[in-house]
Motif scaffolding. Structure first.
Motif, PDB file in Angstrom:
ATOM      1  N   UNK A   1       0.842  -1.205   0.000  1.00 56.41           N
ATOM      2  CA  UNK A   1       0.000   0.000   0.000  1.00 56.41           C
ATOM      3  C   UNK A   1       0.876   1.253   0.000  1.00 56.41           C
ATOM      4  N   UNK A   2       0.530   2.207  -0.881  1.00 57.83           N
ATOM      5  CA  UNK A   2       1.367   3.414  -0.964  1.00 57.83           C
ATOM      6  C   UNK A   2       1.147   4.310   0.246  1.00 57.83           C
ATOM      7  N   UNK A   3       2.251   4.983   0.602  1.00 57.98           N
ATOM      8  CA  UNK A   3       2.223   5.817   1.794  1.00 57.98           C
ATOM      9  C   UNK A   3       1.245   6.987   1.649  1.00 57.98           C
ATOM     10  N   UNK A   4       1.148   7.562   0.431  1.00 53.45           N
ATOM     11  CA  UNK A   4       0.257   8.725   0.300  1.00 53.45           C
ATOM     12  C   UNK A   4      -1.210   8.341   0.457  1.00 53.45           C
ATOM     13  N   UNK A   5      -1.513   7.072   0.170  1.00 54.40           N
ATOM     14  CA  UNK A   5      -2.885   6.596   0.407  1.00 54.40           C
ATOM     15  C   UNK A   5      -3.172   6.576   1.917  1.00 54.40           C
ATOM     16  N   UNK A   6      -2.164   6.118   2.664  1.00 54.66           N
ATOM     17  CA  UNK A   6      -2.300   6.104   4.129  1.00 54.66           C
ATOM     18  C   UNK A   6      -2.440   7.540   4.630  1.00 54.66           C
ATOM     19  N   UNK A   7      -1.601   8.419   4.095  1.00 54.68           N
ATOM     20  CA  UNK A   7      -1.646   9.833   4.506  1.00 54.68           C
ATOM     21  C   UNK A   7      -3.029  10.433   4.267  1.00 54.68           C
ATOM     22  N   UNK A   8      -3.609  10.064   3.126  1.00 56.05           N
ATOM     23  CA  UNK A   8      -4.928  10.587   2.773  1.00 56.05           C
ATOM     24  C   UNK A   8      -5.956  10.179   3.828  1.00 56.05           C
ATOM     25  N   UNK A   9      -5.897   8.902   4.214  1.00 58.65           N
ATOM     26  CA  UNK A   9      -6.834   8.395   5.229  1.00 58.65           C
ATOM     27  C   UNK A   9      -6.621   9.110   6.553  1.00 58.65           C
ATOM     28  N   UNK A  10      -5.347   9.301   6.909  1.00 55.93           N
ATOM     29  CA  UNK A  10      -5.054   9.984   8.173  1.00 55.93           C
ATOM     30  C   UNK A  10      -5.601  11.411   8.134  1.00 55.93           C
ATOM     31  N   UNK A  11      -5.373  12.111   7.011  1.00 49.33           N
ATOM     32  CA  UNK A  11      -5.845  13.501   6.881  1.00 49.33           C
ATOM     33  C   UNK A  11      -7.363  13.571   6.955  1.00 49.33           C
ATOM     34  N   UNK A  12      -8.009  12.568   6.365  1.00 43.79           N
ATOM     35  CA  UNK A  12      -9.471  12.552   6.366  1.00 43.79           C
ATOM     36  C   UNK A  12     -10.020  12.561   7.790  1.00 43.79           C
TER      37      UNK A  12
ATOM     38  N   UNK B   1      -9.429  -0.654   2.923  1.00 45.31           N
ATOM     39  CA  UNK B   1      -8.868  -0.239   1.640  1.00 45.31           C
ATOM     40  C   UNK B   1      -7.888  -1.280   1.089  1.00 45.31           C
ATOM     41  N   UNK B   2      -7.091  -1.840   2.009  1.00 46.50           N
ATOM     42  CA  UNK B   2      -5.943  -2.655   1.602  1.00 46.50           C
ATOM     43  C   UNK B   2      -6.117  -4.136   1.932  1.00 46.50           C
ATOM     44  N   UNK B   3      -7.184  -4.439   2.711  1.00 44.78           N
ATOM     45  CA  UNK B   3      -7.433  -5.819   3.123  1.00 44.78           C
ATOM     46  C   UNK B   3      -6.523  -6.334   4.221  1.00 44.78           C
ATOM     47  N   UNK B   4      -5.424  -5.628   4.480  1.00 49.77           N
ATOM     48  CA  UNK B   4      -4.586  -5.992   5.627  1.00 49.77           C
ATOM     49  C   UNK B   4      -3.755  -4.781   6.026  1.00 49.77           C
ATOM     50  N   UNK B   5      -3.040  -4.900   7.159  1.00 54.63           N
ATOM     51  CA  UNK B   5      -2.281  -3.761   7.669  1.00 54.63           C
ATOM     52  C   UNK B   5      -0.783  -4.010   7.487  1.00 54.63           C
ATOM     53  N   UNK B   6      -0.179  -3.431   6.465  1.00 59.81           N
ATOM     54  CA  UNK B   6       1.257  -3.619   6.288  1.00 59.81           C
ATOM     55  C   UNK B   6       2.043  -2.825   7.335  1.00 59.81           C
ATOM     56  N   UNK B   7       3.249  -3.300   7.623  1.00 55.07           N
ATOM     57  CA  UNK B   7       4.106  -2.662   8.638  1.00 55.07           C
ATOM     58  C   UNK B   7       4.335  -1.184   8.325  1.00 55.07           C
ATOM     59  N   UNK B   8       4.614  -0.889   7.048  1.00 55.73           N
ATOM     60  CA  UNK B   8       4.919   0.509   6.675  1.00 55.73           C
ATOM     61  C   UNK B   8       3.738   1.427   6.976  1.00 55.73           C
ATOM     62  N   UNK B   9       2.520   0.915   6.721  1.00 54.32           N
ATOM     63  CA  UNK B   9       1.331   1.720   6.977  1.00 54.32           C
ATOM     64  C   UNK B   9       1.195   2.005   8.467  1.00 54.32           C
ATOM     65  N   UNK B  10       1.435   0.973   9.297  1.00 51.91           N
ATOM     66  CA  UNK B  10       1.324   1.161  10.756  1.00 51.91           C
ATOM     67  C   UNK B  10       2.397   2.110  11.256  1.00 51.91           C
ATOM     68  N   UNK B  11       3.613   1.981  10.710  1.00 55.39           N
ATOM     69  CA  UNK B  11       4.697   2.889  11.091  1.00 55.39           C
ATOM     70  C   UNK B  11       4.301   4.332  10.802  1.00 55.39           C
TER      71      UNK B  11
END
Lengths: 193, 150
Positions: free
Chosen positions: B1-12, B30-40
């Motif tokens: 999962x791309x980091x900017x997608x995570x950022x978008x969710x956080x900003x929302x 969105x991603x069906x699972x939680x990758x380490x990078x997303x949690x970081x």
């Protein structure tokens, strides 16, 4: 600050508003057994061993003294047949997880608890949360936390933080009532090596 | 999962630490699972320690720390479904997907899970695929139904 007057085991006690029963009892020199309590940490109410009987207007109830704020005119009993029986069962349940922990053995002797009453599940962790809370509240490092839930709940180091900080700290080690924490650390260490 | 997608969710969610759970749920769906990078990334942005995120991610069954299949198969093994032969349905699902309950296959097609009641006992035995309920299942109907998913 208003003082609250009440009674513990027949002794008149004064305490500040918001203080917990356990703190008040300790100030008065009355001993209540605990496993998850630590003076530097927020009350947790995890081990339930500090359970006491509280009498309010003639009604008695059981409360966990480490998270129960003092109240005016209550009568607290820290030892009674009922309390001893409950503590005995709590110790027996904890001993199913850590049958040979010295601290539990001492308590078992005091309350006549049998280490073999319940089927053994030697996870060695009794979920007192001392390591987790000490790391979060005092050291503010958050190198260790709980994972999973219910019967599968266990402590787990966060490898990135633990590899940086834990070797030089290890302040949580002596807090662990069962020494499981040390074992968990060594296991985590061996995963890195 | 791309980091900017995570950022978008956080900003929302306003980037507030109290919306941690909601953000994690959104990343999960969105991603069906939680990758380490997303949690970081979430921990970094919300200033929430990793041990807390770990605790939450392992506490709720809705979260997965390993990749999940495109299709989620839930086989009900609650009492009503059990007495109507849920074990045979589960066998059939395991046979047609090639994986056991709690697992995900290598092409990330199916994830199989047993559940304890879906709340429609009259339709038992029940299999739920991606939220769609298949009622009054038989082993044959089950393997036929699973063939429809790509």
């Amino acid at each position: 600050m208003s003082e609250i007057k009440f009674e513990i085991d027949g002794i008149k006690v004064k305490a500040k508003k918001g203080e917990t029963l356990l703190d008040a009892a300790q100030d008065a020199g009355i001993f209540i057994p605990t496993l998850c309590h630590h003076e530097k940490l927020e009350p947790f109410g995890g081990c339930r061993l500090c359970i006491v009987e509280v009498e309010v207007k003639g009604w008695t109830k059981l409360v966990v003294s480490c998270v129960y704020p003092v109240e005016k005119d209550i009568i607290v009993r820290t030892r009674s047949e009922k309390i001893d029986r409950i503590r005995k069962t709590i110790i027996e349940l904890l001993m199913a997880h850590a049958p040979d922990a010295p601290e539990l053995k001492k308590l078992a002797k005091e309350y006549g608890a049998s280490r073999d009453r319940y089927e053994k599940d030697p996870s060695f962790c009794i979920h007192c949360g001392l390591c987790v809370r000490y790391c979060a509240e005092v050291k503010k490092a958050n190198a260790i936390g709980f994972v999973d839930r219910g019967i599968n709940k266990e402590i787990c180091f966060v490898p990135e933080i633990a590899s940086q900080m834990c070797n030089d700290c290890k302040e949580c080690f002596p807090l662990c009532p069962t020494s499981y924490l040390q074992a968990a650390f060594v296991l985590t260490e061996s995963l890195i090596a | 999962m791309e980091i900017d997608k995570v950022d978008k969710i956080i900003d929302k969610h306003g980037g507030d630490a109290s919306s941690l759970l909601q953000i994690m749920l959104d990343v999960q769906s969105e991603n069906n699972w939680l990758p380490k990078q997303a949690l970081d990334r979430i921990g970094e942005k919300l200033e929430v320690p990793m041990n807390r995120i770990q605790h939450i991610a392992t506490f709720y069954k809705a979260f997965s720390l390993v990749p999940k299949g495109r299709h989620n198969v839930h086989v009900c093994v609650g009492t009503a479904c059990h007495v109507r032969g849920a074990t045979r349905i589960l066998d059939s699902v395991e046979e047609s997907t090639g994986i056991k309950s709690g697992e995900t296959d290598l092409d990330l097609k199916f994830s199989v899970e047993t559940v304890n009641c879906l709340g429609c006992c009259a339709l038992g035995p029940v299999v739920e695929v991606n939220g769609k309920v298949h009622g009054k299942m038989t082993p044959v109907k089950t393997s036929e139904a699973l063939k429809l998913y790509e």
